[in-house]
Design an enzyme around this catalytic site. Structure first.
Site, PDB file in Angstrom:
ATOM      1  N   GLU A   1       0.832  -1.209   0.000  1.00  0.00           N
ATOM      2  CA  GLU A   1       0.000   0.000   0.000  1.00  0.00           C
ATOM      3  C   GLU A   1       0.865   1.256   0.000  1.00  0.00           C
ATOM      4  O   GLU A   1       0.510   2.271  -0.593  1.00  0.00           O
ATOM      5  CB  GLU A   1      -0.964  -0.036   1.202  1.00  0.00           C
ATOM      6  CG  GLU A   1      -2.067  -1.073   0.979  1.00  0.00           C
ATOM      7  CD  GLU A   1      -2.607  -1.733   2.241  1.00  0.00           C
ATOM      8  OE1 GLU A   1      -2.430  -1.185   3.344  1.00  0.00           O
ATOM      9  OE2 GLU A   1      -3.212  -2.825   2.112  1.00  0.00           O
TER      10      GLU A   1
ATOM     11  N   SER B   1      -4.713 -12.089   3.430  1.00  0.00           N
ATOM     12  CA  SER B   1      -5.951 -12.807   3.779  1.00  0.00           C
ATOM     13  C   SER B   1      -5.716 -14.036   4.660  1.00  0.00           C
ATOM     14  O   SER B   1      -6.402 -15.049   4.506  1.00  0.00           O
ATOM     15  CB  SER B   1      -6.732 -13.177   2.523  1.00  0.00           C
ATOM     16  OG  SER B   1      -7.093 -12.011   1.807  1.00  0.00           O
TER      17      SER B   1
ATOM     18  N   GLY C   1      -3.534  -8.559   8.325  1.00  0.00           N
ATOM     19  CA  GLY C   1      -4.230  -7.272   8.237  1.00  0.00           C
ATOM     20  C   GLY C   1      -5.601  -7.385   8.887  1.00  0.00           C
ATOM     21  O   GLY C   1      -5.742  -7.310  10.114  1.00  0.00           O
TER      22      GLY C   1
HETATM   23  P1  PGA Z   1      -4.944  -8.761   4.938  1.00  0.00           P
HETATM   24  O1  PGA Z   1      -3.689  -7.755   4.900  1.00  0.00           O
HETATM   25  O2  PGA Z   1      -4.628  -9.801   5.977  1.00  0.00           O
HETATM   26  O3  PGA Z   1      -6.109  -7.908   5.318  1.00  0.00           O
HETATM   27  O4  PGA Z   1      -5.061  -9.359   3.579  1.00  0.00           O
HETATM   28  C1  PGA Z   1      -2.383  -8.227   5.007  1.00  0.00           C
HETATM   29  C2  PGA Z   1      -1.418  -7.066   4.939  1.00  0.00           C
HETATM   30  O5  PGA Z   1      -1.614  -6.178   4.118  1.00  0.00           O
HETATM   31  O6  PGA Z   1      -0.436  -7.019   5.709  1.00  0.00           O
END
Ligand code: PGA
Length: 253
Positions: free
Chosen positions: A100, A216, A237
């Protein structure tokens, strides 16, 4: 034996009250329920570092981390936070190069190499993220992409320095999408990363580096992913925002 780690990246979620409540729940559940040796890292938004750090206190089991930091140690960089600030709140880890940050804040390999160096020089541990997009995977370029990200950000480090790094493989197509890499896909890239480190440094260094999987991860799939020989834990996340799910993931080793 390298460290098994479960790190919870809250991203830009929660506020002071909710963050304190979530931290207290995690601290209590981990204390009461977790019997394994896994290290837990809570990574809240920067503004909550101090409050969350106080609730964690001094613990061997649970550590505090930040989601990002600036490459300079101080100065006229309005809105940024430094490694010293993170440390003063009790932080020991800093996520560097999350997809990100790469995508929305245009952080490139050269900048990430600088940040990694700053974090290590401060005595903290970078959690360095790498991972390919869906397009890159579909065209079979995942190893080229991940290999290049790792090389450009980490391979200028000395042998002592690289040993402070935690690597997180996070395929961009699996982050927040509900699509998880299969255990085999994760293992394949983790083994590839470890091999790159072994070739650049040596087998002992590569063997000692914790490589986390992110994308995920949920209580339902953590066990299978963590059971892979080159997967040393997860960067979580969404599921890290629920104390029950996060604790169940920690218990998956
Ligand atoms: P997520 O994010 O578990 O919501 O997929 C993981 C992360 O971006 O560290």
């Amino acid at each position: 034996m390298r460290k098994q780690i479960v790190a919870g990246n809250w991203k830009m979620n929660s506020d002071l009250e909710a963050g304190k409540k979530l931290t207290s729940e995690i601290v209590n559940m981990v204390k009461d329920e977790v019997k394994n040796e896994a290290k837990v890292i809570i990574i809240p938004p920067a503004i909550l570092l101090s409050s969350v750090g106080q609730l964690i206190g001094s613990s061997d089991k649970i550590a505090l981390g930040a989601q990002n930091c600036h490459q300079a140690t101080s100065g006229a960089y309005t809105g940024e936070i430094s490694t010293g600030m993170i440390q003063s709140c009790g932080g020991e880890y800093v996520i560097i190069g999350h997809s990100e940050r790469r995508a929305y804040f245009h952080e490139d390999d050269a900048l990430l190499a600088e940040k990694v160096k700053t974090v290590i020089t401060a005595g903290l541990h970078p959690i360095f993220c790498c991972g390919e997009t869906l397009e890159e995977r579909e065209s079979g370029n995942q190893e080229a992409v991940v290999g290049s990200q790792v090389k450009k950000a980490l391979f200028e480090l000395s042998k002592e320095e690289i040993q402070k790094v935690v690597i997180a493989y996070e395929p961009v197509w699996a982050i927040g999408t509900g699509k998880t890499a299969s255990a085999e896909q994760a293992q394949e890239i983790h083994a590839f990363i470890r091999k790159q480190v072994a070739e650049q440094y040596d087998a002992e260094v590569a063997d000692g580096i914790s490589i986390l999987y992110g994308g995920s991860v949920k209580p339902a799939n953590a066990k299978e992913i963590f059971a892979q020989p080159d997967v040393d834990g997860g960067l979580i996340g969404g599921a890290s925002l629920k104390s029950r799910d996060f604790t169940d993931i920690i218990k998956s080793f």
